[in-house]
Scaffold this motif. Sequence first.
Motif, short mmCIF file in Angstrom:
data_model
loop_
_atom_site.label_atom_id
_atom_site.label_comp_id
_atom_site.label_asym_id
_atom_site.label_seq_id
_atom_site.Cartn_x
_atom_site.Cartn_y
_atom_site.Cartn_z
N VAL A 2 3.06 -1.92 4.66
CA VAL A 2 2.16 -1.19 3.77
C VAL A 2 1.16 -2.15 3.16
O VAL A 2 1.53 -3.22 2.66
CB VAL A 2 2.95 -0.47 2.67
N GLN A 3 -0.11 -1.78 3.16
CA GLN A 3 -1.14 -2.64 2.61
C GLN A 3 -2.14 -1.81 1.81
O GLN A 3 -2.88 -0.99 2.36
CB GLN A 3 -1.89 -3.37 3.71
N PRO A 4 -2.18 -2.01 0.47
CA PRO A 4 -3.22 -1.36 -0.32
C PRO A 4 -4.53 -2.14 -0.22
O PRO A 4 -4.51 -3.37 -0.20
CB PRO A 4 -2.68 -1.43 -1.76
N VAL A 5 -5.64 -1.43 -0.18
CA VAL A 5 -6.96 -2.05 -0.11
C VAL A 5 -7.80 -1.49 -1.24
O VAL A 5 -8.00 -0.27 -1.34
CB VAL A 5 -7.64 -1.79 1.24
N GLU A 6 -8.32 -2.41 -2.08
CA GLU A 6 -9.14 -2.02 -3.22
C GLU A 6 -10.62 -2.11 -2.88
O GLU A 6 -11.02 -2.91 -2.03
CB GLU A 6 -8.88 -2.91 -4.44
N ASN A 27 3.15 3.00 7.36
CA ASN A 27 4.05 4.12 7.64
C ASN A 27 4.74 4.56 6.35
O ASN A 27 5.95 4.44 6.20
CB ASN A 27 5.07 3.73 8.69
N ILE A 28 3.93 5.09 5.45
CA ILE A 28 4.43 5.51 4.14
C ILE A 28 5.00 6.91 4.24
O ILE A 28 4.28 7.85 4.58
CB ILE A 28 3.32 5.46 3.09
N THR A 100 8.67 4.74 -0.30
CA THR A 100 9.56 4.66 0.85
C THR A 100 8.72 4.65 2.12
O THR A 100 7.80 5.46 2.26
CB THR A 100 10.52 5.87 0.88
N GLU A 101 9.03 3.70 3.00
CA GLU A 101 8.31 3.61 4.26
C GLU A 101 9.27 3.82 5.42
O GLU A 101 10.49 3.62 5.30
CB GLU A 101 7.63 2.25 4.40
N GLN A 107 14.54 4.13 7.05
CA GLN A 107 13.63 4.12 5.90
C GLN A 107 14.02 2.97 4.98
O GLN A 107 15.18 2.56 4.95
CB GLN A 107 13.75 5.43 5.12
N GLN A 108 13.04 2.48 4.21
CA GLN A 108 13.34 1.47 3.22
C GLN A 108 12.35 1.55 2.09
O GLN A 108 11.21 2.01 2.28
CB GLN A 108 13.33 0.06 3.84
#
Length: 123
Positions: A2-6, A27-28, A100-101, A107-108
């Motif tokens: 998971v990667q947030p982009v601002e 894969n959220i 959770t992804e 899942q984790q």
Amino acid sequence: QVQPVESGGGLVQPGGSLRLSCTASGNILRFNVMGWYRQAPGKERELVAAFSRGGSTNYGDDVKDRFTITEGSAKNTVYLHMNFLKPEDTAVYYCYISGTEVVDSGQQHFTSWGQGTQVTVSS
């Protein structure tokens, strides 16, 4: 992963406004919290605003009544609407997401941070 982009940072005069955007990819399966922290030079990272699944919000004391966090129509997107900006709002603003992804084994839980976007409030 998971990667947030601002996006949306920049230079603004005191009293002005900016809107920051954050979209998380990966894969959220579901997010629990998305939000923003900020860090000014020589200071610790502090909470700005958070949006929880279900719609509740939480704000840092310094930004209450000036900033608003909203959920975007696109999946896993939040916005930070910043009004009446002050020089002391100058900082790097970081988006984060927890949830959770889906992974190969099932899942984790995850927590991920963006790279940050600079907001400078100056005349």
